[in-house]
Design an enzyme around this catalytic site. Structure first.
Site, PDB file in Angstrom:
ATOM      1  N   ASP A  42      43.193  36.517  42.779  1.00  0.00           N
ATOM      2  CA  ASP A  42      43.550  36.681  44.190  1.00  0.00           C
ATOM      3  C   ASP A  42      43.355  35.376  44.953  1.00  0.00           C
ATOM      4  OD1 ASP A  42      43.928  39.401  43.605  1.00  0.00           O
ATOM      5  OD2 ASP A  42      41.840  39.860  44.063  1.00  0.00           O
ATOM      6  N   ALA A  81      39.531  48.490  47.879  1.00  0.00           N
ATOM      7  CA  ALA A  81      38.271  49.062  47.412  1.00  0.00           C
ATOM      8  C   ALA A  81      37.121  48.338  48.084  1.00  0.00           C
ATOM      9  CB  ALA A  81      38.149  48.928  45.903  1.00  0.00           C
ATOM     10  N   GLY A 101      43.529  43.504  45.858  1.00  0.00           N
ATOM     11  CA  GLY A 101      44.313  42.285  45.738  1.00  0.00           C
ATOM     12  C   GLY A 101      44.648  41.598  47.044  1.00  0.00           C
ATOM     13  N   LYS A 143      17.217  54.726  32.334  1.00  0.00           N
ATOM     14  CA  LYS A 143      17.616  54.419  33.707  1.00  0.00           C
ATOM     15  C   LYS A 143      17.514  52.906  33.904  1.00  0.00           C
ATOM     16  CE  LYS A 143      16.232  57.174  36.927  1.00  0.00           C
ATOM     17  NZ  LYS A 143      15.381  57.890  37.914  1.00  0.00           N
ATOM     18  N   ALA A 152      31.680  37.583  45.288  1.00  0.00           N
ATOM     19  CA  ALA A 152      31.884  36.508  46.253  1.00  0.00           C
ATOM     20  C   ALA A 152      33.135  35.708  45.915  1.00  0.00           C
ATOM     21  CB  ALA A 152      30.670  35.591  46.286  1.00  0.00           C
TER      22      ALA A 152
END
Length: 315
Positions: A259, A12, A40, A27, A296
């Site tokens: 990960d 993704a 991953g 909004k 990050a």
């Protein structure tokens, strides 16, 4: 050093931003987003690069988002093996409420892969799997892939005498747990995945340890690493049992922490480091990641600094 290949079946493009307060109705105006390649195996490969390791990332991509993800990986100097499919790659959005510090995470799925594309992925794994190296299958399975797909990857990797590290979820994870063909080299789970698999809460380290031992005894994996939230991670390696406590860090975002652990753990094993010390590196990388903003990942210097605070206890 053995080669490392990561496999991302469901990558993704990750967007991360913040707004003053998340509430329904009006909004909401957000800050300029941070955009990173995600999924991953993608994040595992990015983590290995940050630790000055060598890796190739096999990524199943399609459409405009797929092009963008590959460009983002190129910008981070991550070598890629492109597996092009017809469907569009998905993306995700993490929005932090600047007032409370809470993070809201949304995943927008990519399109399903076809039966022919599933075989194409396996064929490409067969062409790129390193001989006697490490293969990391991490992240969710793309829609359209059968639940037993990780087992098919395992069969391919075994032909090359490789070591397979798996960190997946949902039905493919349950299939590996309930119908093990042969032991995986490493299986990593987090606490929520253990609770879904067992149908009961994992409140204590003892609960975590007992389930790890259960998986080893049933032949699901040779090494099982199970996270226990901010406390740290348990590892069972045969009859050796360890708990590695996590250092106390400010929690800004949990995106990519698991990960990062898998990346640092696998690279350490490939470098010949003992599994229990590899666990310390994994916990340090994960802790450094949760203290970063948005999507990050950690910086190498931060992981190295936290390593001394990752206390290892033999159980």
């Amino acid at each position: 050093m053995p080669e490392i290949l990561t496999i991302t079946l469901k990558p993704a493009v990750d967007y991360a931003t913040s707004t003053k307060h998340v509430e329904p109705g009006p909004k909401l105006y957000c800050a300029k987003p941070r955009i990173d390649p995600g999924g991953g195996g993608v994040n595992v490969a990015r983590s290995i690069i940050k630790l000055c390791g060598s890796v190739s990332a096999l990524v199943v991509v399609g459409g405009t988002m797929g092009h963008r993800l590959l460009r983002l990986l190129e910008a981070e100097n991550v070598p890629t093996v492109e597996c092009r499919v017809a469907g569009e790659t998905g993306y995700s959005l993490a929005v932090t409420d600047a007032t409370s510090g809470e993070q809201f995470r949304f995943t927008l799925p990519g399109e399903p892969v076809s039966e022919n594309e599933a075989q194409m992925i396996l064929d490409l794994v067969s062409k790129t799997a390193p001989q006697e190296g490490f293969v990391v299958l991490s992240g969710g399975a793309a829609h359209g892939l059968p639940d037993e797909f990780p087992s098919k990857v395992q069969a391919v990797v075994s032909r090359f005498d490789g070591r397979l590290v798996v960190d997946t979820s949902k039905a493919p994870l349950l299939h590996l747990i309930n119908s093990p063909a042969s032991p995986l080299d490493v299986l990593r789970l987090d606490r929520s995945e253990m609770e879904k698999a067992t149908g009961r809460p994992m409140r204590t380290i003892a609960d975590n340890l007992a389930y790890c031992e259960h998986l080893i005894a049933r032949g699901v994996a040779r090494i099982v690493v199970c996270g226990h939230g901010s406390e740290g991670s348990v590892m069972v390696n045969g009859n050796q049992k360890y708990f590695c406590s996590a250092p106390q860090v400010p929690v800004r975002s949990k995106v990519g922490a698991g990960d990062a652990l898998v990346g640092a753990f696998t690279l350490s094993l490939a470098r010949g480091i003992a599994p229990e010390q590899a666990l310390r590196w994994g916990v340090a990388a994960a802790s450094a990641t949760v203290s970063t903003e948005g999507t990050a990942l950690f910086e190498c210097a931060d992981a190295e600094r936290l390593l001394s605070e990752c206390r290892l206890e033999r159980l």
